[in-house]
Design a protein around this motif. Sequence first.
Motif, PDB file in Angstrom:
ATOM      1  N   GLY A  85     -52.994  10.747 -29.077  1.00  0.00           N
ATOM      2  CA  GLY A  85     -52.857  12.427 -28.670  1.00  0.00           C
ATOM      3  C   GLY A  85     -53.922  12.355 -27.776  1.00  0.00           C
ATOM      4  O   GLY A  85     -54.044  13.078 -26.853  1.00  0.00           O
ATOM      5  N   ARG A 108     -51.517  16.296 -30.593  1.00  0.00           N
ATOM      6  CA  ARG A 108     -51.169  15.373 -31.773  1.00  0.00           C
ATOM      7  C   ARG A 108     -49.933  14.884 -31.451  1.00  0.00           C
ATOM      8  O   ARG A 108     -48.930  15.600 -31.365  1.00  0.00           O
ATOM      9  CB  ARG A 108     -51.550  16.173 -33.083  1.00  0.00           C
ATOM     10  CG  ARG A 108     -52.782  16.815 -33.248  1.00  0.00           C
ATOM     11  CD  ARG A 108     -53.951  16.082 -33.921  1.00  0.00           C
ATOM     12  NE  ARG A 108     -53.422  15.566 -35.176  1.00  0.00           N
ATOM     13  CZ  ARG A 108     -54.306  14.726 -35.898  1.00  0.00           C
ATOM     14  NH1 ARG A 108     -55.238  14.253 -35.334  1.00  0.00           N
ATOM     15  NH2 ARG A 108     -53.924  14.280 -36.983  1.00  0.00           N
ATOM     16  N   TYR A 164     -39.645  15.571 -39.020  1.00  0.00           N
ATOM     17  CA  TYR A 164     -40.562  15.303 -38.438  1.00  0.00           C
ATOM     18  C   TYR A 164     -42.100  14.856 -39.145  1.00  0.00           C
ATOM     19  O   TYR A 164     -42.399  15.250 -40.099  1.00  0.00           O
ATOM     20  CB  TYR A 164     -41.193  16.836 -38.068  1.00  0.00           C
ATOM     21  CG  TYR A 164     -40.175  17.738 -37.374  1.00  0.00           C
ATOM     22  CD1 TYR A 164     -40.090  17.895 -35.920  1.00  0.00           C
ATOM     23  CD2 TYR A 164     -39.244  18.334 -37.770  1.00  0.00           C
ATOM     24  CE1 TYR A 164     -39.411  18.352 -35.239  1.00  0.00           C
ATOM     25  CE2 TYR A 164     -38.188  19.319 -36.993  1.00  0.00           C
ATOM     26  CZ  TYR A 164     -38.353  19.281 -35.923  1.00  0.00           C
ATOM     27  OH  TYR A 164     -37.412  19.728 -35.203  1.00  0.00           O
ATOM     28  N   GLY A 180     -46.552  12.824 -32.839  1.00  0.00           N
ATOM     29  CA  GLY A 180     -45.862  12.348 -33.856  1.00  0.00           C
ATOM     30  C   GLY A 180     -44.555  11.923 -33.556  1.00  0.00           C
ATOM     31  O   GLY A 180     -44.318  11.664 -32.343  1.00  0.00           O
ATOM     32  N   LYS A 181     -43.709  12.108 -34.543  1.00  0.00           N
ATOM     33  CA  LYS A 181     -42.381  11.630 -34.158  1.00  0.00           C
ATOM     34  C   LYS A 181     -41.154  12.472 -34.696  1.00  0.00           C
ATOM     35  O   LYS A 181     -41.375  13.005 -35.963  1.00  0.00           O
ATOM     36  CB  LYS A 181     -41.951  10.128 -34.290  1.00  0.00           C
ATOM     37  CG  LYS A 181     -42.370   9.486 -35.687  1.00  0.00           C
ATOM     38  CD  LYS A 181     -42.367   7.994 -35.599  1.00  0.00           C
ATOM     39  CE  LYS A 181     -43.262   7.543 -36.702  1.00  0.00           C
ATOM     40  NZ  LYS A 181     -43.965   6.140 -36.552  1.00  0.00           N
ATOM     41  N   THR A 195     -45.870  13.490 -38.814  1.00  0.00           N
ATOM     42  CA  THR A 195     -46.973  13.702 -38.242  1.00  0.00           C
ATOM     43  C   THR A 195     -47.972  13.145 -38.777  1.00  0.00           C
ATOM     44  O   THR A 195     -48.069  12.953 -40.101  1.00  0.00           O
ATOM     45  CB  THR A 195     -47.458  15.327 -38.190  1.00  0.00           C
ATOM     46  OG1 THR A 195     -47.013  15.906 -39.425  1.00  0.00           O
ATOM     47  CG2 THR A 195     -46.446  16.018 -37.120  1.00  0.00           C
ATOM     48  N   GLU A 218     -49.568   9.967 -43.110  1.00  0.00           N
ATOM     49  CA  GLU A 218     -48.624  10.773 -42.377  1.00  0.00           C
ATOM     50  C   GLU A 218     -48.008  11.776 -43.488  1.00  0.00           C
ATOM     51  O   GLU A 218     -47.948  11.497 -44.503  1.00  0.00           O
ATOM     52  CB  GLU A 218     -47.413  10.056 -41.920  1.00  0.00           C
ATOM     53  CG  GLU A 218     -47.768   9.128 -40.762  1.00  0.00           C
ATOM     54  CD  GLU A 218     -46.524   8.263 -40.345  1.00  0.00           C
ATOM     55  OE1 GLU A 218     -46.625   7.432 -39.306  1.00  0.00           O
ATOM     56  OE2 GLU A 218     -45.891   7.686 -41.156  1.00  0.00           O
ATOM     57  N   ASP A 249     -56.288  10.818 -33.850  1.00  0.00           N
ATOM     58  CA  ASP A 249     -54.690  10.398 -33.312  1.00  0.00           C
ATOM     59  C   ASP A 249     -55.162   9.436 -31.844  1.00  0.00           C
ATOM     60  O   ASP A 249     -55.590  10.566 -30.839  1.00  0.00           O
ATOM     61  CB  ASP A 249     -53.901  11.415 -33.359  1.00  0.00           C
ATOM     62  CG  ASP A 249     -52.611  11.167 -32.245  1.00  0.00           C
ATOM     63  OD1 ASP A 249     -52.464  10.048 -32.114  1.00  0.00           O
ATOM     64  OD2 ASP A 249     -52.105  12.115 -32.062  1.00  0.00           O
TER      65      ASP A 249
END
Lengths: 233, 86
Positions: free
Chosen positions: B19, B38, B7, B40-41, B9, B73, B16
């Motif tokens: 977001g 927010r 994860y 993320g991936k 973020t 990140e 962001d």
Amino acid sequence: MAKCAVIVFPGSNCDHDAYYAVKHEIGMDVNFVWHKETALNDVDAVIVPGGFSYGDYLRSGAIARFSPVMQEVVTFARKGGAVIGICNGFQILLEAGLLPGAMLPNEHLKFSCKMVHLKLAAATATPFTGLMEQGQTIQIPIAHGEGNYTASEETLQILKDNDQIVFQYCNPLGEISPEVNPNGSIYNIAGICNTQRNVLGMMPHPERACDPILGSDDGRIIFNSLKSVLEGV
Amino acid sequence: MFKARVYVTLKPSILDPKGKAAQGALHNLGYHKIKSVRIGKMIELDIEADTAAEAKVAAEMASRKLLANEVMEDFEVEITKELHHG
């Protein structure tokens, strides 16, 4: 005659603009270097051009920075060789750790393609700004979706202390304000250099502003400065 | 063989914009109770390793080297399951 290398990644799209500007507008020798190459072969300067290397997958520049040729570019830079990263090239130099900080999507989330004014903020010369005077403004275009430069407070302070903030977005009078910041970049930063000053990263495109028919030839001074340093003229 | 999830973020101090845009859209749809978004991936990896601990170390190395940019990140690794061949 000084010789420049223009690095070509899959997805580079300003490589030919850079080649044309340096060769035909400025009059330096130039050759393309494919990203799979493992040698730069006697070049005097390296241009990492704009584009969308590897489709911007993962993060802009994140994958290109591991291309074989980048190891050579890092070695060249560490030895003091002049390296300029433009737009995606700037993002690649950040990912490669040659310059501090990182790039976020533009604050307004739009791709920005327009003319901007830049002010030479640094008092100390770089190989790319030697013919400019501190405070001088130039008008050249930006074309990016991720040009929102960010760095920790600590890094920003180091950049300021070392005079590494080379270009800031400004109005035509050279005044810096949030209104003329096209992407949300901290401190209106458009370009920075490393502490040795031989590596410059900038989001705006000087290679697209080397001929008056393109709306501005203000970008010439960047490459003319380089030529002057390399050829001692 | 293990399946890992990474994860990635944005650090809390980093704005962001995506977001924020999503949050604005959610508010337009009436979801006023959602106070922050927010984005993320999540990256899935299949890792050849003898133990979950070994797989985790490999995923963390990959994250540090490439998958996350620690300037802006944070990342977290989770080993989700052991994969069996057959």
